[in-house]
Structures are given as structure tokens and as C-alpha cells.
Write an enzyme that holds these catalytic residues in place. Structure first.
Site: not given
Ligand code: PLP
Length: 281
Positions: A27, A145, A177, A201
Site C-alpha cells: 500500500y 510497504k 524507526e 521503511l
Molecule cells: N516507517 C513506517 C513503519 C511506516 O509505516 C511509515 C508510514 O506509514 C513511515 C516509516 C513513514 O513513511 P512516509 O514518510 O513515507 O509516510
């Protein structure tokens, strides 16, 4: 839903959908401000990579860019061209009789695209939030993701039960994270974040912010912060598509720095806000 425009309540999936049965899908979430979609190129690239990573092949004319165009139409038709919104895109391996291995190659992926009104938590971003540390129980491909978010769900729930905004995930003695965000900290005056590898991610906000920081001569050292370094953090913040730059002023019940959002955090909050206000397409 699979190419049909329907009210959200009429969007249904088969009980045999691989997303429903196995969490077998990927997603994206894209930020929309006054009808302008932010960082679509990065989101499209990441969706492409996630699809490749779990070996889902889109059919016919389908592509991440096409999904974003459908998103634009949804925004127009739902009067979401003013204010803020989010675009959600989800692709699963389709519906088929349950078996762990892949369905026949001609099984069409299930594609769900939706938009929703969004309001950023500006009050918390001003004040600063709290976080807890939590074991990182996820698999070895956190760079994709995927819909498999169970460890993130459990960590988020634990954080919520403790009145915290986010759970900071710890694997092998380092902070990887957050459960739904990336993580930056200032140690001895240096801004650091976990490098992009299979344990995090590759957040779009993380990447945008790193480039914005470089423009104002703030270096980001992509080396993991260890658990031992946590007490010495002078600033800490999270980033995400719906989180922007969120200062963390309390971690596991202890103040970070002086317990207020730090100077670097404030600066980066401002540059991201400016970029969000003026960017997008
Ligand atoms: N890390 C994780 C595990 C996430 O689920 C998300 C966003 O859903 C992020 C980091 C942040 O990513 P982004 O800046 O692309 O929203």
C-alpha cells in the site's frame, strides 16, 4: 475498487482475497494539500518497488502513476480540492482458493484506491509528543510497504495504552524507526537517523526532509542510534506522511533534552511545512 467508482461502503473484497487471508499486498499513503499531491514520484517508485519485492505484477494499463490519476479524480469528485486529504492505494495478490503459494498467474490483483479528509495534529506538533521504546518484532523486509503490519499494530497499541504517541522500535540494540514513522535524533550536536536498509521503511518524508536539511546546511548522519545513546539525545523527532515532523519530548517517561522541542527540530518543522505548502503536483 478494481476500476469501479463506488461509495466506500459498497467497496467489498472477496473473503478469499489474499489481502484478507494473508495480508498479501502492499500500500501507499500520499499527502494532499489543496488538491496538490505531495512527492508522487517518490510514492510511485516505492509502490513499484514494494510490488516487485513481493512479486505482484499489475495487469494491463495499471501502474502506480495511473492509480494516482484515479486518486486525483476521486479528490475532484469528493470535493477534496480544498483543505487537506490523504490518498490511499492498496494492491493485493487477488482472490483465489486459499493456498500459501501464489495463485495462477492470470489472477487479477485487487486494487483499492480511496481518499479521505485529513487534519494534521498541529497542536501536538507545537507542544511535542511522548514515545515509548518497544522491541522490533518485524520480519526481514521492513523496506517493503506491505499490509503485514501486525508487529506495528501491537507496538502502536502498547504505546496508546501508555498514553504515548509512538512506539520506537528496538532491534539488536539500535533504534530502527517508529511503528508508523521514521526517527531522527540529535547526539552530540549531530542529526542522525537509521540508514535505509531492510530494517526500516524508506520513508518519503524522511527522504524529503534529508534533502531539505542539506539545502540549509544541516548534515544528516545515516548511522543508527544505539539504545545506550538514548539518554544523551538532546533532540528527537519522528517523520511521516501524516505526521510531518513530530517532536518527541518524552521517551519512556524521561525528558528528551530540556523537555521541549529542540532548535533543529523547529527549523526542520518549518522547512517541511514550507515545502508542503508550496510543493506537490
Ligand atoms: N516507517 C513506517 C513503519 C511506516 O509505516 C511509515 C508510514 O506509514 C513511515 C516509516 C513513514 O513513511 P512516509 O514518510 O513515507 O509516510
Amino acid at each position: 475498487m478494481n476500476g469501479n467508482f463506488v461509495p466506500r461502503s459498497d467497496a467489498v473484497v472477496s473473503v478469499e482475497d489474499r489481502g484478507f487471508v494473508f495480508g498479501d499486498g502492499v500500500y501507499e499513503v500520499v499527502r494532499v494539500i489543496r488538491g496538490r499531491l505531495f512527492a508522487t514520484r517518490f510514492h510511485n517508485e516505492r509502490l513499484e518497488r514494494s510490488l516487485e519485492g513481493i512479486r505482484i505484477t499489475l495487469q494491463g494499463e495499471d501502474s502506480p502513476a495511473r492509480f494516482v490519476d484515479i486518486g486525483r479524480q476521486l479528490l475532484r469528485e469528493n470535493n477534496l480540492l480544498e483543505g487537506e486529504a490523504t490518498l490511499y492505494i492498496q494492491v493485493t495478490r487477488g482472490a483465489t482458493t486459499r493456498a500459501h503459494y501464489f495463485p495462477p498467474a492470470n489472477t487479477p490483483p485487487t486494487v483499492y484506491i480511496s481518499v479521505a479528509r485529513f487534519a494534521p495534529n498541529t497542536e501536538l506538533a507545537e507542544r511535542g509528543a511522548s514515545a515509548i521504546t518497544h522491541p522490533d518484532l518485524r520480519w526481514g523486509r521492513c523496506d517493503l510497504k506491505t499490509l503485514n503490519l501486525l508487529p506495528n499494530v501491537l507496538a502502536s497499541q502498547t504505546a496508546k495504552e501508555q498514553g504515548a504517541f509512538e512506539a520506537m522500535l528496538i532491534r539488536d540494540g539500535v533504534v530502527t524507526e517508529g511503528a508508523k514513522t521514521n526517527f531522527f535524533g540529535v547526539v552530540d550536536g549531530t542529526l542522525r537517523t537509521h540508514p535505509c536498509d531492510t530494517h526500516i521503511l524508506p520513508g518519503i518524508t524522511r527522504s524529503v526532509l534529508r534533502d531539505l536539511a542539506a539545502e540549509i546546511n544541516i548534515d544528516v548522519d545515516e548511522s543508527p542510534i544505539t539504545v545506550d545513546e538514548i539518554p544523551g539525545l538532546s533532540e528527537l523527532f519522528l517523520t511521516g506522511t501524516t505526521t510531518d515532523v513530530m517532536p518527541i519530548v518524552q521517551l519512556d517517561g524521561r525528558f528528551v533534552g530540556d523537555g521541549k522541542p529542540g532548535e533543529l527540530t523547529r527549523k526542520l518543522q518549518r522547512v517541511l511545512a514550507e515545502s508542503l505548502a508550496s510543493g506537490g503536483d
